[in-house]
Every structure is written in structure tokens, then in C-alpha cells.
Scaffold this motif. Structure first.
Motif, PDB file in Angstrom:
ATOM      1  N   SER A 132      -2.361  -8.213  29.339  1.00  0.00           N
ATOM      2  CA  SER A 132      -2.501  -7.230  30.419  1.00  0.00           C
ATOM      3  C   SER A 132      -2.542  -7.856  31.806  1.00  0.00           C
ATOM      4  CB  SER A 132      -3.795  -6.435  30.205  1.00  0.00           C
ATOM      5  OG  SER A 132      -4.927  -7.302  30.312  1.00  0.00           O
ATOM      6  N   SER A 152      -3.903  -3.066  25.794  1.00  0.00           N
ATOM      7  CA  SER A 152      -3.619  -1.675  26.167  1.00  0.00           C
ATOM      8  C   SER A 152      -4.828  -1.040  26.848  1.00  0.00           C
ATOM      9  CB  SER A 152      -3.229  -0.869  24.924  1.00  0.00           C
ATOM     10  OG  SER A 152      -2.093  -1.410  24.289  1.00  0.00           O
ATOM     11  N   GLN A 153      -6.005  -1.290  26.297  1.00  0.00           N
ATOM     12  CA  GLN A 153      -7.222  -0.725  26.878  1.00  0.00           C
ATOM     13  C   GLN A 153      -7.519  -1.301  28.259  1.00  0.00           C
ATOM     14  OE1 GLN A 153     -10.023  -1.576  23.686  1.00  0.00           O
ATOM     15  NE2 GLN A 153      -9.781   0.478  22.823  1.00  0.00           N
ATOM     16  N   TYR A 160      -5.285   0.447  30.686  1.00  0.00           N
ATOM     17  CA  TYR A 160      -5.836   1.793  30.866  1.00  0.00           C
ATOM     18  C   TYR A 160      -7.018   1.765  31.834  1.00  0.00           C
ATOM     19  CZ  TYR A 160      -8.753   5.847  29.763  1.00  0.00           C
ATOM     20  OH  TYR A 160      -9.560   6.967  29.859  1.00  0.00           O
ATOM     21  N   ASP A 161      -7.942   0.833  31.632  1.00  0.00           N
ATOM     22  CA  ASP A 161      -9.120   0.733  32.499  1.00  0.00           C
ATOM     23  C   ASP A 161      -8.727   0.411  33.939  1.00  0.00           C
ATOM     24  OD1 ASP A 161     -10.853   1.253  30.404  1.00  0.00           O
ATOM     25  OD2 ASP A 161     -11.210  -0.861  29.939  1.00  0.00           O
ATOM     26  N   MET A 194      -7.453   3.558  35.592  1.00  0.00           N
ATOM     27  CA  MET A 194      -8.564   4.445  35.915  1.00  0.00           C
ATOM     28  C   MET A 194      -9.332   3.946  37.151  1.00  0.00           C
ATOM     29  SD  MET A 194      -8.284   6.904  33.847  1.00  0.00           S
ATOM     30  CE  MET A 194      -9.800   7.737  34.352  1.00  0.00           C
ATOM     31  N   LEU A 242      -1.258   5.494  25.210  1.00  0.00           N
ATOM     32  CA  LEU A 242      -2.642   5.325  25.646  1.00  0.00           C
ATOM     33  C   LEU A 242      -2.689   4.995  27.134  1.00  0.00           C
ATOM     34  CD1 LEU A 242      -5.737   4.814  24.776  1.00  0.00           C
ATOM     35  CD2 LEU A 242      -5.096   2.411  24.847  1.00  0.00           C
ATOM     36  N   VAL A 243      -1.827   4.078  27.572  1.00  0.00           N
ATOM     37  CA  VAL A 243      -1.760   3.707  28.982  1.00  0.00           C
ATOM     38  C   VAL A 243      -1.349   4.908  29.829  1.00  0.00           C
ATOM     39  CG1 VAL A 243      -0.498   2.298  30.647  1.00  0.00           C
ATOM     40  CG2 VAL A 243      -1.320   1.267  28.525  1.00  0.00           C
ATOM     41  N   CYS A 271      -1.933   7.983  29.360  1.00  0.00           N
ATOM     42  CA  CYS A 271      -3.024   8.957  29.469  1.00  0.00           C
ATOM     43  C   CYS A 271      -3.899   8.719  30.693  1.00  0.00           C
ATOM     44  CB  CYS A 271      -3.882   8.931  28.212  1.00  0.00           C
ATOM     45  SG  CYS A 271      -3.123   9.741  26.787  1.00  0.00           S
ATOM     46  N   ALA A 272      -3.873   7.495  31.228  1.00  0.00           N
ATOM     47  CA  ALA A 272      -4.690   7.195  32.408  1.00  0.00           C
ATOM     48  C   ALA A 272      -4.103   7.811  33.666  1.00  0.00           C
ATOM     49  CB  ALA A 272      -4.822   5.681  32.581  1.00  0.00           C
ATOM     50  N   VAL A 301      -9.691   8.947  23.996  1.00  0.00           N
ATOM     51  CA  VAL A 301      -8.945   8.878  25.258  1.00  0.00           C
ATOM     52  C   VAL A 301      -8.027  10.090  25.403  1.00  0.00           C
ATOM     53  CG1 VAL A 301      -7.132   7.624  26.502  1.00  0.00           C
ATOM     54  CG2 VAL A 301      -9.035   6.377  25.482  1.00  0.00           C
ATOM     55  N   HIS A 353      -8.324  13.260  28.290  1.00  0.00           N
ATOM     56  CA  HIS A 353      -7.347  13.464  29.362  1.00  0.00           C
ATOM     57  C   HIS A 353      -6.399  14.635  29.138  1.00  0.00           C
ATOM     58  CE1 HIS A 353      -8.261   9.787  31.650  1.00  0.00           C
ATOM     59  NE2 HIS A 353      -8.470   9.226  30.483  1.00  0.00           N
TER      60      HIS A 353
END
Length: 309
Positions: free
Chosen positions: A55, A88-89, A92-93, A96, A118-119, A121-122, A197, A201
Motif C-alpha cells: 500500500s 487493501s485495508q 481504505y484507511d 477515509m 473494499l478500497v 467503498c471508501a 465495511v 458505506h
């Protein structure tokens, strides 16, 4: 003194290469400097490309735009089948965190599945092409058992371990039911984190999402009908939408994260190293662990425009 044609040929080639990279570096430098003065109403583009293994670069690019006051909003452009859970998380963080200062939209390219979804969704809103492959809301672990193969070639393996589960997932023996149960618990927990997640969202109930979050993939149009995607459109559609949201009049100035090089030699080696790394890593397998990854990519399946493969 007689000139050796081979030596002169090599010298000329090196000179031409140096001139070529000097030209590229100069144009990059000029373009980078010029962008700082063109407008204070910019839209930044951050790409999430390929299998998500690390990441670092994406997070740094998001942070760069977060600190740039001339960038009014960011498009997260995703073309990824997913990848590592933690990577991935982390992306995402980072998205956000960026949303605390900027407006961020997610734009899906050819594929934005599993960790790629997942990404996405942010993002404040998700825009997909009608033919984008997305979904694959799931988690997976892969193991290979070579016990029979080793037996056929006359190879025997021995393991000395300190704990019952120390060689869990070993390729030289069949996994026990107890071990399968333990690993299933890990995968189930990672899967629930993914569901949390999506539920957070998207305006989808937990019961509804569980009915479609079984690893299946959808087209962008199907995903919109299910509430997984907000709008159908390409990258330019997402850029125009974001420009309107942040109050930019007319066509926005679109910018990408800039790569900085300390010297011409540094630029040359980084570009060469990047190319070699790309070639050498094409056939590498994913690292050990649980993945948010669309399984058809693992099996090297490709979808062509006529939907044959």
C-alpha cells in the motif's frame, strides 16, 4: 590512433541514451513545475493498479494530495482484482483519512473486485463502467499439497516442531480437520471485516449483503442495481461529477502524483529498475496469507470484449 568501430558504436549508443533520458527528465520537470501555476482548482487522480501487494505508494500519493491546497478533490481510479488483506485495508484507511480534508470519489476501470471493491467503498460515491467487473466480496487462503508428488519421485520430508499447529498448511502432508477448522475461523473473521465495511458505506442491510457476498462477481450495471455502485460512467464522468461537487467552474485541471528524482542518474536507475521489476514479477505468486482477491485472477482467467475466455 585507429578508432575501433565497436567501441565508438557503444559510446554513441550510450550518448544517445543519455540524451533521451535527459529529454524525458527535462519534460517531466517542466511539466511538474508548470502544473503548480496553472490553477488552484485541481482534481487529483490516484491509481490503484493491479494486484494489491503493498500500500506504500498509493498511501503516499493520497497523503501528497491531502497536503496540496490547490487540489480540491481526488479520484481514486481502481483497476484491481484485489490482493492482500492488510494492504487493501491500509489503502481504505488512507482514503477515509483523506476524506476528512477532501472530497473523494471512486472510479472503477476494467475490474475493481474483492480488495479493489473494499478500497472503492471508501469513496464518497462509486462510479463504474457498465462492463466493469466488481463484487467478489469474499476472503480466501490458498494451499498446495505436494505429498503424492514427492512420494512418486522418492522424496521424504520430516518436520520437527514446537507446537501442534506450527506447520499448519504444510505442502508435504494433508491438512487435518482441526487445522482446517482453525484456518476457516481466520478466513471467516476477515470476511466479516469486509462485510462490516460494505454495510457501513452502502445502503444495504446485513441480510441482503450476505445473499450476494459469496465471492460472485458482477458487471457494473448489475452492481448498480444491487446498490454496490452509485453511478455508471467512465473516468471523465467521475472527474466532471467531482468538479461539480467541489465547485469548480468549467473543465478542471487534472493532476497526478509527481515522482521526484534527485538526479539524472537516479531517474535513469529508478526507471530501469521499475521496468525490470515489472518483468520479473509477472509470474510471481502472491505471498502467504489471506487475500481479498477475485479467484478468477488467481486461476489466470481473462474476460475478453466478446465475453469468451
Amino acid at each position: 590512433m585507429k578508432r575501433h568501430p565497436v567501441i565508438w558504436g557503444i559510446a554513441l549508443l550510450l550518448f544517445l541514451l543519455l540524451m533521451f533520458f535527459s529529454l524525458i527528465h527535462g519534460l517531466t520537470f517542466i511539466a511538474g513545475k508548470r502544473s503548480a501555476f496553472t490553477s488552484t482548482n485541481k482534481i487529483g487522480i490516484v491509481d490503484v493498479e493491479g494486484i494489491i501487494k503493498d500500500s506504500t505508494e498509493v498511501v503516499e500519493n493520497l497523503q501528497e494530495f491531502g497536503k496540496d491546497d490547490s487540489v480540491k478533490g481526488v479520484i481514486l481510479r481502481i483497476n484491481s482484482p484485489g490482493g492482500g488483506v492488510a494492504a487493501s485495508q491500509e489503502i481504505y484507511d488512507a482514503v477515509m483519512e483523506l476524506r476528512k480534508r477532501k472530497r473523494v470519489l471512486a472510479s472503477m476501470s476494467s475490474v475493481a473486485a474483492s480488495g479493489g471493491y473494499l478500497v472503492a467503498c471508501a469513496g464518497e460515491k462509486i462510479v463504474a463502467n457498465p462492463g466493469t467487473l466488481t463484487g467478489s466480496i469474499s476472503a480466501v487462503m490458498y494451499f498446495t499439497n505436494t505429498e503424492e508428488l514427492l512420494s512418486k519421485v522418492g522424496v521424504k520430508a520430516s518436520v520437527i516442531k514446537s507446537g501442534k499447529y506450527k506447520d499448519i498448511g504444510s505442502p508435504i502432508r494433508e491438512m487435518t480437520e482441526d487445522e482446517k477448522s482453525l484456518l476457516q475461523g481466520l478466513v471467516d473473521d476477515i470476511y466479516r471485516q469486509f462485510l462490516d465495511v460494505v454495510i457501513r458505506h452502502r445502503a444495504i442491510s446485513s441480510n441482503t449483503i450476505k445473499n450476494i457476498a459469496d465471492g460472485r462477481i458482477f458487471t457494473g450495471r448489475q452492481a448498480q442495481q444491487l446498490g454496490l455502485v452509485d453511478y455508471l460512467g467512465d473516468k471523465q464522468y467521475a472527474i466532471k461529477m467531482l468538479a461539480k461537487l467541489v465547485g469548480i467552474q468549467g473543465d478542471p485541471v487534472v493532476v497526478y502524483p509527481r515522482k521526484r528524482y534527485e538526479s539524472m542518474l537516479d531517474y535513469f536507475f529508478q526507471q530501469t529498475g521499475s521496468t525490470l521489476s515489472s518483468v520479473l514479477s509477472r509470474e510471481q505468486n502472491l505471498s502467504f496469507g489471506i487475500h481479498y482477491l477475485m479467484d478468477s485472477y488467481r486461476m489466470r482467467m481473462s474476460v475478453l470484449p466478446d465475453m469468451t475466455h
